[in-house]
Motif scaffolding. Structure first.
Motif, PDB file in Angstrom:
ATOM      1  N   ARG A  13       0.821  -1.216   0.000  1.00  0.00           N
ATOM      2  CA  ARG A  13       0.000   0.000   0.000  1.00  0.00           C
ATOM      3  C   ARG A  13       0.848   1.256   0.000  1.00  0.00           C
ATOM      4  O   ARG A  13       0.561   2.203  -0.723  1.00  0.00           O
ATOM      5  N   ARG A  32       0.961   3.841  -3.134  1.00  0.00           N
ATOM      6  CA  ARG A  32       0.583   5.249  -2.931  1.00  0.00           C
ATOM      7  C   ARG A  32       1.727   6.177  -3.314  1.00  0.00           C
ATOM      8  O   ARG A  32       1.523   7.174  -3.993  1.00  0.00           O
ATOM      9  N   LEU A  87       2.927  10.023   4.819  1.00  0.00           N
ATOM     10  CA  LEU A  87       2.305   8.698   4.754  1.00  0.00           C
ATOM     11  C   LEU A  87       2.898   7.700   5.741  1.00  0.00           C
ATOM     12  O   LEU A  87       2.249   6.712   6.087  1.00  0.00           O
TER      13      LEU A  87
END
Length: 154
Positions: free
Chosen positions: A25, A29, A126
């Protein structure tokens, strides 16, 4: 054969699957943000960052493939695409007719320098903003230990 497998415990499986999900993920991203903001793919960025960090901005194509854990054919095709965009050039090796160098161009250097602040901001928002300093130290230690073991075995 399946009976002899050393199956993961529930805790091991939770940690492993969590790590894999995190990697997938976060990588996805970061790749999408990088592409949208800089027109560089994650693969382009990886090649350019590595070349920008080595002396003379060049490395043997085979060594670069090993560093990035890519197959020889993937490296060859990707370098050809990047060369077509003016980000790198491929130079034949005068000492060894079979080998070639991949060299970052000024356009490649400019592209990675423009993308780097965007990448760092994304890594921070993030990932880094969500871990404590102690967790970060532990992650660094674990990562270094596992990579060292993998390097030993290759």
């Amino acid at each position: 054969m399946a009976e002899s497998a050393d199956w993961l415990t529930a805790e091991e499986q939770r940690a492993w699957r969590g790590f894999v999900r995190l990697h997938e993920r976060l990588g996805g991203r970061l790749a999408r943000l990088l592409q949208a903001e800089s027109d560089l793919s994650a693969a382009d960025f990886a090649v350019l960052v590595h070349l920008a960090d080595v002396p003379e901005g060049r490395q043997r194509q085979q060594g670069l493939a090993r560093t990035l854990e890519w197959e020889k054919s993937r490296m060859s095709h990707h370098v050809a695409r990047m060369a077509g965009r003016g980000l790198v050039v491929r130079q034949e090796c005068s000492e060894d007719g079979r080998g070639a160098f991949v060299v970052i161009t000024e356009a490649g250097r400019a592209a990675v320098e423009a993308a780097a602040p965007l990448h760092v901001a994304a890594v921070r928002s993030l990932f880094l903003d969500h871990v404590t300093p102690a967790e970060l130290r532990t992650l660094g230690e674990v990562s270094e230990r596992v990579v060292a073991k993998l390097d030993e075995e290759s």
